[in-house]
Every structure is written in C-alpha cells, then in structure tokens.
Design a protein around this motif. Structure first.
Motif, PDB file in Angstrom:
ATOM      1  N   SER A   1       0.847  -1.206   0.000  1.00  0.00           N
ATOM      2  CA  SER A   1       0.000   0.000   0.000  1.00  0.00           C
ATOM      3  C   SER A   1       0.875   1.247   0.000  1.00  0.00           C
ATOM      4  O   SER A   1       0.905   2.016   0.957  1.00  0.00           O
ATOM      5  CB  SER A   1      -0.931  -0.007   1.214  1.00  0.00           C
ATOM      6  N   LEU A   2       1.595   1.428  -1.074  1.00  0.00           N
ATOM      7  CA  LEU A   2       2.523   2.549  -1.191  1.00  0.00           C
ATOM      8  C   LEU A   2       2.154   3.386  -2.397  1.00  0.00           C
ATOM      9  O   LEU A   2       1.612   2.896  -3.387  1.00  0.00           O
ATOM     10  CB  LEU A   2       3.961   2.040  -1.350  1.00  0.00           C
ATOM     11  N   SER A   3       2.476   4.661  -2.326  1.00  0.00           N
ATOM     12  CA  SER A   3       2.237   5.541  -3.452  1.00  0.00           C
ATOM     13  C   SER A   3       3.292   5.272  -4.523  1.00  0.00           C
ATOM     14  O   SER A   3       4.380   4.751  -4.225  1.00  0.00           O
ATOM     15  CB  SER A   3       2.335   7.001  -3.014  1.00  0.00           C
ATOM     16  N   PRO A   4       3.011   5.637  -5.781  1.00  0.00           N
ATOM     17  CA  PRO A   4       4.024   5.452  -6.826  1.00  0.00           C
ATOM     18  C   PRO A   4       5.353   6.111  -6.477  1.00  0.00           C
ATOM     19  O   PRO A   4       6.408   5.533  -6.732  1.00  0.00           O
ATOM     20  CB  PRO A   4       3.378   6.093  -8.048  1.00  0.00           C
ATOM     21  N   MET A   5       5.326   7.310  -5.884  1.00  0.00           N
ATOM     22  CA  MET A   5       6.580   7.994  -5.578  1.00  0.00           C
ATOM     23  C   MET A   5       7.357   7.294  -4.475  1.00  0.00           C
ATOM     24  O   MET A   5       8.591   7.278  -4.478  1.00  0.00           O
ATOM     25  CB  MET A   5       6.315   9.449  -5.198  1.00  0.00           C
ATOM     26  N   GLN A   6       6.660   6.705  -3.531  1.00  0.00           N
ATOM     27  CA  GLN A   6       7.362   5.942  -2.496  1.00  0.00           C
ATOM     28  C   GLN A   6       8.076   4.729  -3.107  1.00  0.00           C
ATOM     29  O   GLN A   6       9.223   4.429  -2.773  1.00  0.00           O
ATOM     30  CB  GLN A   6       6.370   5.483  -1.419  1.00  0.00           C
ATOM     31  N   ILE A   7       7.374   4.072  -4.021  1.00  0.00           N
ATOM     32  CA  ILE A   7       7.979   2.921  -4.696  1.00  0.00           C
ATOM     33  C   ILE A   7       9.166   3.374  -5.537  1.00  0.00           C
ATOM     34  O   ILE A   7      10.238   2.756  -5.522  1.00  0.00           O
ATOM     35  CB  ILE A   7       6.933   2.205  -5.573  1.00  0.00           C
ATOM     36  N   ARG A   8       9.001   4.472  -6.257  1.00  0.00           N
ATOM     37  CA  ARG A   8      10.063   4.948  -7.151  1.00  0.00           C
ATOM     38  C   ARG A   8      11.299   5.389  -6.360  1.00  0.00           C
ATOM     39  O   ARG A   8      12.432   5.124  -6.763  1.00  0.00           O
ATOM     40  CB  ARG A   8       9.533   6.099  -8.016  1.00  0.00           C
ATOM     41  N   ASP A   9      11.094   6.060  -5.245  1.00  0.00           N
ATOM     42  CA  ASP A   9      12.240   6.496  -4.432  1.00  0.00           C
ATOM     43  C   ASP A   9      13.045   5.297  -3.940  1.00  0.00           C
ATOM     44  O   ASP A   9      14.280   5.296  -4.009  1.00  0.00           O
ATOM     45  CB  ASP A   9      11.752   7.317  -3.235  1.00  0.00           C
ATOM     46  N   LYS A  10      12.337   4.283  -3.459  1.00  0.00           N
ATOM     47  CA  LYS A  10      13.029   3.108  -2.950  1.00  0.00           C
ATOM     48  C   LYS A  10      13.717   2.338  -4.078  1.00  0.00           C
ATOM     49  O   LYS A  10      14.853   1.858  -3.936  1.00  0.00           O
ATOM     50  CB  LYS A  10      12.035   2.195  -2.228  1.00  0.00           C
ATOM     51  N   ALA A  11      13.033   2.234  -5.220  1.00  0.00           N
ATOM     52  CA  ALA A  11      13.611   1.520  -6.364  1.00  0.00           C
ATOM     53  C   ALA A  11      14.864   2.225  -6.874  1.00  0.00           C
ATOM     54  O   ALA A  11      15.851   1.585  -7.230  1.00  0.00           O
ATOM     55  CB  ALA A  11      12.576   1.393  -7.482  1.00  0.00           C
TER      56      ALA A  11
END
Length: 1037
Positions: free
Chosen positions: A171-181
């Motif tokens: 349950s993460l926002s796209p930007m949270q996923i992108r930052d971690k990736a």
C-alpha cells in the motif's frame, strides 16, 4: 630467362659469402619464395648447443653475460593484488579514456548494452565487459578514438519487487515505490561499477548513462513520439502475455520457457448441430478437439479447420461414438484413445464451411466451424479449439470473423464473475483447470485426460507461469516494420554468422510488441485519458511538452506535478482538446526493452529527424568531448553491439526496431553474440547447485580459502582464451590453466628483459640490413605474427590471439630462436655486432609481444613496459605509459620472404641430423653437409663461406660443434658416422623458380673438447678455452 635468374641469385649469394667471415653471413636482398612452415623446430632450450653457462666454473662465471632483471618470475597472493592496484594507479587507468577521447582520430564506437541494475556483479558481467574492453583497448592502441559510454538499465519489475520487498508493504504511493527503487538501483550500480573498474575496463566512470536519467528519458520519449506520429504505436484491446505473479503485461523478450512444465491435456467433443450431406444418416457426430489448456474451454468461440486438408468421420470400435477429425491424424488419435477408429466418411476441409457446434459447458451456446491458416497436423486432431481471449492466432481469427473476445480471467490469474459461479475465484493453473475438466466429464464431453510435460512460457523475473489474456495496452506494430528490419539486418555483420537466422526468426515471430506495463518504476507513457469517454489524448504537442519537463525534472514529475502543469492551456489549445479538468494522467510505464532499445538515440548522439536541439544541449550529461557528432552524415551507426545470445530477442531486436522505425537503418554495423558463462561441468550456474563463480573471489580469493587470489589478468585471460561464441566454462581448472599460461608468458618476457640489461636501443640498435641472417628472419616472423594478431583482434577473436601468441612463444622463440642465440648472447663480446644484432631483435620482440598482449593483460603489459630498456620503473609520466604509445610495430622493412626459404632449407637439413641422434647432445657432433651445386648449396654457402667452420651462422643454426660444407660426401668417413639423405624444394619469386635439391648429412662425434667458458665442443684440449673465448677474455683484460 630461368638461367639469368639463377645467375643473378648466384652473384648475390657470393656477395653474402664474402661477408660471412666478419658478420656470420648476412642476407641483404630478399627473394620471392614460398611461405611453407618451417620443419620441426630444434630441440628445446635445454638442448642448446651451449648449455646454460650458469654452471660455468667460478674462473669464468663473471665473464659470461647472464640475464639480469628486476622483473619477478612469478607473482601471487597479496603481492599480485597490490601490484595490479599499483599499476592501475600509477599508469593512469582511470584517466586513460578521457585522454584518448581528446585525440583527433577516426572513431570506433562500441555501444554498451546496459546491464540490469538489480544485483551484484557476476561472471556474466565479467565475460561481457572484458570482451568489450579487449576490443576497445586494441582500437585505442592502434590510434582510434574510442567512443564507449557504460550504461545501466535502471527501471523494471525486478527492481520494483525488491524495493517493495524491503519496504514490506504493497500500500505505497508510486513515488514511495520509485524512491526506494531508485536507491536500490543506485546501490547496485555502484557495486557493479567498482567491479568493472577493478577488472581494468577502460571508461570514464564519472560519465555513464542511466535509463533513469531525465535527459535519457527525454531522448527515449522523442523516439516514442516519432513512432507514434508515424502510426506505429497504438492502443488496443488484444491478448498479451500476462503474468499473474507480477500483475503486468509482458513482451516475448521477458519470457523464459520451462521445458518441464506439467499440464493436463484433454480430448473433448463439441456436438455438431449442422451435418454435412456425407454425414446424413450416420447418427450424432461430434467434433473432437485436443488442448493443453482445458481452462480456456469456457472462453471458446469457434472450432477451426484447415480448408485444404482432408477430414473424416470415424466410428470408435469400443463404443460406436462418431467423431470428426483430420484424416491424417486418425492413426495417432486411435493410439492415444486406445481403440480402433473406422472411417465412415471422408471429405475436403472446405466442405466444413458453415458448420455449427454446441458449446460443451455452456447450454444453448453454439460456435461456428471456421477456416484458419494456423491449424497444423503436427499434434491434436486437426480441429483447433479457439478462444480469442487466450491465444494470439485465436484473436486473429476473431478479428477476421468478428467473434466476441470475452475474457473470463482476471489480472490475478483467477476466473472472474463472467465465468459463472462454479468457476469464479478459481485459479486457472490449479483448481480452476480441474473444475473445467470435471464440468466436461459431467456433460459427457470429456473423451480422454492425461498429463503432458511440455515447454511453457514463464515470467523471467518471478519464474511463474504466464497466461494469455486480453488487456487494453499500448503496442508497436512490428508487423509493418518487419520487412524494413530484415533489409537493415542484411547490411549488418553478425558474429557468429549462425546467429543471423535466430535474429530473423525472432523478427518473424513478433507481429506486435506490447510496450505498456502496469507498474510504477519506469518511464510513464505520456498519455492522458478523458474522464468520461476514456479516449486517449496523445499527440506531438502533448509529448513534446512532457519531453521538455522530463529533461528538466526527470520522469518523477509525472507524479509530482499537478496535471495543469503537465497539460497546460497552450498544449490543450494546440490539441483542440477540452479543459484540463476533463483529463487524468495515464498510469502505465514503458517496457524496459523500449527503455534500453532507445539507447542509440540517447547515447550515440545522432539527432532525431526534426530535432533542432544542438548536441551540447541535448546531451549535456555526457562529457564535453563526446557531445560532438559521432560519425559522418552518411553513417550514424555504432561500429558494434556486443551482448549475450539472450539479447537476440531482447536488446538487439528492440534497438533494431526502434532505429528502423525512426531512421530507416539499423543502429549498428556489426553484432557480436556471445554465449553464457557456465560451470566446468557444463551446468547453468545456480546457488542451489553451489557452482556459482564469483568474479570478486576469482580476483581476491575466496573468503573461505577455497579459491586462491588469481588477480584481474587471470580473469581477463579466461575470457580471451574462451570460445566466446559458445557457452563459456569457468571453474578451478580453467582458472588454474589461465594462471599457468600467464606464468609461462611471464617467463618468456623475463628472459627477454634479462637479456636486454644494459642495452640502449636508441644508441646500440643494429640496422636490419646489418643484422645476422637469423635475426632478420625473426623480424620477418615477428611482422607476420603482428599482422595475424591485428587481424584476430579486429574479428573479436581474442582466442586466436592467444593461440598465435602461444605458438610464437613456443615454436618460434623458446624452441627455435632462444635455443640458437644463447651462446651469442652469453658468450660473445658485449658490444659485438652479433650480440647487438640479437639484442635489437629481442627488444623488438619484447615490444611486439608486450603490445600484442596489452588489450588482454593490461596490468602485465604495463608492468613489463616499465621494466624495458630505457625506462625507469614507475618513474614515467602517465603520457609515457604503454597504452599511450601505440600499437605493435609492423615495419615493411622486416618483410623478407626470401629468408623464409633459406631458413626452411637449413632447418630441413638440421631435422635430418636431429632425427639420427635421438636423446644425444647435438653440440658433440661435427656435421658434413653435402649438396650438389645449385640454389640450395648457394643458400647454405651464404651462411658459411669457408668449407669448414665452428662459428658460422650455419653452425649456429645447426647447433653443432663444426659444420663442413661440400659438394659431396667424403669417402673416408669413420665407421661410426651417421648419414642421412633428403630433398628440399626451393620455390622462388612466387613459383617462377622451382628447384628440388638433394642433400646428405653426415654426423660424426667431434674430436674437440668442451670449452669451460662457453661449454661448446670447440676447445683444443681439456681445461683450455676455445679460440672465440680466448679472444673475448683477452679483450676484457
């Protein structure tokens, strides 16, 4: 005319003979001749005519010029690792690429296929990067300006999944996923980059390309815009490979096939509603179909047949059931059903037109019999169950006949509500498949069920099976590009050539390319959708604006900026669209194969059609010297793309398709397709099998002590020595062999260095025309070696380079030249012409060998270069290092084809002698060589003017105590004389002069005693030095 030529040859040889007493017989004029391989080389170094003087009695030890060098014979363990690091630092490995990129020279461009930034470096990386670096260093050494920008493929599902795994939440926002990736990718890049540098790969590691860089993404979208503008990119609802395990569409390049996949296969019946005339009166007839995917039966919309095939109605002997199938398949089907099938009626497939069947599991549903080109007789019944939502060919049939494309399977791989209450929520791979089989059995439609092991597509990331299901996606119409791509590929050189057919086959298999992915970590597809109608808004105005934003802010702005910034009023006006509030931004990202496939546009500096930007602006992220146009206006391709065979359907193809679509040409002039690294047992590397070879452990040694520290050059030798066009095995045996071979090379180089101690080539070198005969011959061989090595490097064939190197060292140097010249090197006066002539050649050989191995073994090459005459170890400036001083010298002055004929003649005679005294010391014999008057006699006479000699060049070649040269064998030979006879064919001036000459050689144990200084059998009495050594000692006093 022939007599004139022979007479001229005789006069020339007489001139040589007059000089032989002072200079040992010199060859001044080349003659055209054959280039046959020299007969078996002499005995090895240990059998040289003058044994190693290292054991000379103390009285004369200090008078012998033994080799001296500080270059170590062997390096291992920490000393080896420290030396390699020291060489990288002091020889300017880090600045070498920038130095060469600033030169004005013809360019060589090797475009780097970006490795995936999702893990630690492995031997596959080492294989690929070192292959490229060997070619780049070779091109740089021979004066080219190398264009090589390392890159990384940074987007995609594997990175996103690892990022999600670390966060432990979905349950993460796209930007949270992108930052971690992004953080994960950057960490992998730094680890891989450090390894590539340690391997000695030449590049500017501060100026690499990354597919998550804003400028790169902007260039990629320019390619997207060009293709969309040409109608090559479109949105459609059609079947795609879908991964339930990763919840996204996949391209074929993202699949791997599991050849051990287990499926349930069934034979099922579809009762015929309308019967052909020939079936009338026979009873109820059912169409028999076969499928490996029973779960697709509920989605059936038709049964397809082959119009030009023959079909039969057959009766089962065991239950009288009437079945319709292809006549050709009836024998196989009978065997599968375990019963005999009796033919009742036979007719052409075209007569099935208009036939109607009942759907077996859906009451009141009827499906047509339809003709189709994809029906084959290889398996099944010749009648194909057709579910347009779950098959590519099935979809094509539906498009042709306007059939319903109804998808009953959701993104999770489970039946949806449309499939009915019995199937809803059931997985098509497990319980859903079993339930469909039960439903067929309950309605009497199941004829046979069995297990089948076959090849099935899997998601290459999750290693789970995929399904084919329809989805609204973005596609590239590769079918319309196929012919252009094939034409472009015909102009590309492919190594190995056998890979070309695979490239063409992959192109044929791909009718369209799904480029949209339902993920967050990637380049967003720049499309907006109308809130009410769902209609897509995408055109040159909208995309151009997004390109500008991406270049300035990166693709994160797609999620970060408000939609009115992404879709401003002026863009809406140009697009003739409604207010911005009517639109929402798209959520799909581009396939990573499109990311990397557009790298030619981002890195090769070729402006796209209509791109008005200057290279300095468009490629601001590249180093300044590399922003200038890459190539001439007539050709904007890279010289080479070099990747593993898995890229035949991946990067090679995506790069070809995008470049052909935009520029009508391939992005490369040549493709080099190498194999995979596998274990020594031929197995794929796997942690579970415990056969993974870590390149870091190869270089620095295993942490548990199970592997020694081999260093980077051993890793590079392993790559170079391998047949890269097949699978490349690595393990202890291969690495130990590489280390041993390098040590043998070190010993040869050390011998050369040791015998050049105190030699100043600038002041003491001998002109080739003044050199001894055998020395001139060695320069001729060195020139041939250098030319062959250059050709091999040009063909990406470093393995041939190593074979040439080893043959030259073993056959031409150690077993031949070194054996012959040791006496001259060690025992002649230090400043004598003979010794300086030899040292001049040794210096050229050392230089040639060092440069020829430099692309493969840069650390060893620089180490040797620092120890060569005239160099102060590690005192050189960076600009004076080997890699900044050019390629192997290949002087035309060294070309002496006539020498080859003369030496082969002498060696043929010597071989006859050696074969007569197996296991004995050749230096203890006097030889009498008898040759009838002719060309061969004149050639030998040029090497020895006097009838008898202990110091001529012929004696040196024969390695004997004395050589007598005459026209016939003496009659008064001692009874223990060994006599051999032979012939030698002389071929001069390209075959114009050919003469077969006979010779005899008589070997008699010498009556002379061994000289205590040089250890040749030329002394008059015991403990008395030979005349030559007397002269040397007298001058020394």
């Amino acid at each position: 005319m022939l007599l004139c030529r022979v007479s001229a040859l005789s006069r020339t040889l007489t001139t040589w003979g007059r000089r032989s007493h002072q200079r040992g017989g010199l060859l001044h004029r080349p003659f055209m001749c054959s280039s046959r391989r020299r007969h078996g080389a002499s005995a090895g170094e240990d059998s040289a005519q003058s044994a190693d003087p290292g054991s000379t009695p103390g009285l004369y030890r200090d008078t012998v010029l033994l080799p001296r060098t500080e270059f170590p014979m062997k390096l291992g363990g920490q000393k080896l690792l420290d030396r390699e690091i020291e060489i990288q630092e002091k020889c300017g490995f880090a600045s070498l690429y920038t130095w060469q990129s600033e030169r004005k020279a013809k360019r060589f461009c090797l475009h780097d296929g970006p490795p995936y930034a999702n893990g630690d470096p492995h031997v596959g990386h080492a294989l690929n990067k070192i292959i490229k670096d060997i070619r780049n260093r070779f091109e740089m050494l021979r004066g080219r300006q190398v264009h090589y920008i390392p890159g990384w493929d940074c987007h995609g599902l594997p990175i996103e999944l690892k990022a999600l795994g670390e966060l432990g939440s979905v349950s993460l926002s796209p930007m949270q996923i992108r930052d971690k990736a992004r953080q994960f990718a950057k960490g992998a890049i730094e680890r891989q980059k450090a390894a590539f540098q340690r391997w000695g790969v030449m590049a500017d590691w501060d100026q690499c390309y990354y597919t998550f860089d804003g400028a790169y993404e902007a260039a990629q979208l320019k390619v997207f815009q060009e293709m969309h503008g040409k109608g090559l990119i479109y949105q459609d609802y059609k079947p795609v490979f879908w991964s339930p395990s990763s919840r996204t569409a996949l391209a074929e390049a993202e699949l791997e096939y599991n050849h051990e996949h287990l499926s349930k296969t069934i034979y099922a019946t579809f009762p015929l509603v309308t019967l052909l005339h020939k079936m009338a009166g026979q009873g109820d007839v059912s169409v028999l179909v076969w499928t490996t995917q029973p779960w697709t039966i509920p989605a059936n919309q038709a049964v397809c047949y082959m119009p030009n095939a023959q079909y039969s109605v057959v009766r089962r002997k065991d239950n009288s059931q009437l079945l319709l199938m292809a006549t050709e398949r009836s024998i196989s089907v009978a065997a599968a059903l375990g019963t005999e099938l009796e033919s009742v009626a036979t007719f052409a497939g075209s007569e099935l037109e208009g036939g109607i069947c009942k759907h077996p599991t859906i009451p009141d549903k009827e499906v047509p019999l339809l003709p189709a080109n994809h029906v084959t007789m290889a398996k099944g019944t010749g009648l194909v169950h057709t579910a347009p939502a779950h098959g590519m060919e099935d979809y094509n049939v539906a498009s042709q006949f306007n059939l319903l494309v109804e998808c009953l399977v959701g993104e999770d791989g489970k039946f949806t509500e449309l499939a009915g209450p019995e199937l809803h929520h059931l997985s098509v791979f497990n319980e859903g498949n079993e339930k469909v089989i039960c439903m067929l059995k309950e309605c009497g439609a199941l004829v046979k069920e069995e297990n089948c092991v076959h090849s099935y597509p899997y998601d290459w990331r999750t290693k789970q099976p995929v399904v084919i299901r329809p989805s609204k996606q973005w596609f590239i119409n590769t079918g319309s590009l196929k012919d252009k791509a094939k034409d472009a590929l015909q102009k590309v050189r492919v190594l190995p050539e056998s890979a070309r057919s695979s490239l063409l086959t992959m192109l044929d298999r791909r009718t369209y390319w799904c480029i949209s992915r339902q993920r967050s970590w990637g380049v967003p597809i720049p499309v907006f959708y109308h809130r009410e109608t769902g209609e897509a808004l995408i055109n040159k105005h909208t995309v151009s604006h997004i390109v500008t934003l991406f270049k300035e802010k990166g693709s994160d702005c797609w999620w970060e900026l408000p939609i009115d910034t992404l879709l401003p009023a002026d863009v809406l006006k140009k697009s003739k669209a409604g207010p911005v509030t009517d639109y929402v931004r798209g959520e799909d990202v581009l396939d990573i194969w499109f990311d990397s496939g557009a790298s030619w546009a981002a890195v090769l500096e070729e402006e796209l059609e209509g791109d008005s930007e200057e290279p300095d602006s468009r490629l601001s992220w590249l180093p300044a010297p590399l922003r200038k146009p890459l190539v001439t206006e007539t050709d904007c391709r890279a010289d080479a793309y070099v990747e593993g065979k898995d890229q035949i359907g991946g990067w090679f193809q995506s790069s070809l398709l995008t470049s052909v679509a935009v520029r009508n040409k391939a992005p490369y002039k040549s493709l080099v397709v190498h194999g995979f690294a596998i274990s020594e047992k031929g197995e794929k590397m796997s942690k579970s099998l415990g056969n993974v070879v870590d390149p870091d452990a190869v270089i620095n040694g295993g942490k548990d002590g199970n592997m020694p520290a081999y260093g980077a050059d051993v890793l590079r030798w392993w790559v170079a020595e391998s047949n890269i066009f097949s699978e490349v095995q690595i393990g202890p045996s291969a690495l130990n062999s590489a280390r041993d071979n390098i040590n043998k090379l070190r010993n040869t180089l050390r011998f050369l260095l040791g015998n050049l101690h105190g030699f100043d080539p600038r002041a003491q070198a001998v002109d080739p025309k003044e050199m001894y005969y055998i020395d001139q011959y060695m320069l001729h061989l060195l020139r041939e070696y250098s030319m062959k090595v250059t050709d091999a490097y040009s063909e990406f064939d470093a393995g041939r380079v190593i074979r040439l190197l080893q043959a030259f060292m073993t056959r031409d140097l150690s077993s031949f030249y070194f054996s012959i010249i040791k006496d001259r090197l060690y025992c002649d006066p230090e400043d004598s012409l003979g010794r300086r002539s030899c040292q001049t050649v040794l210096e050229e050989i050392l230089d040639g060998l060092t440069r020829s191995i430099a692309p493969i073994l840069p650390h060893l090459a620089e180490d040797v270069y620092a120890h060569t005459p005239g160099h102060n170890v590690w005192a050189l400036a960076e600009e004076e290092m080997l890699f900044r001083s050019g390629w192997v010298k290949c002087s035309s002055v060294w070309r002496q084809p006539g020498l080859e004929e003369a030496v082969e003649g002498a060696c043929a005679i010597r071989d006859s002698f050696l074969s007569s005294i197996p296991g004995k010391n050749v230096a203890q014999y006097d030889l009498t060589i008898a040759i009838e008057p002719g060309l061969l006699f004149e050639l030998m006479e040029s090497l020895q003017e006097d009838p008898s000699s202990t110091s001529s060049q012929l004696v040196e070649l024969m390695m004997a105590a004395r050589v007598n040269l005459s026209g016939r064998v003496p009659r008064d030979l001692p009874p223990d004389t060994l006599v051999r006879h032979g012939t030698f064919l002389i071929n001069l001036e390209g075959g114009v002069i050919r003469e077969e000459s006979s010779y005899s050689i008589a070997a008699v144990p010498t009556s002379a005693t061994r000289c205590p200084r040089c250890r040749r059998y030329t002394a008059e009495s015991v403990d008395c030095v030979c005349p030559r050594c007397q002269t040397v000692l007298a001058k020394a006093q």
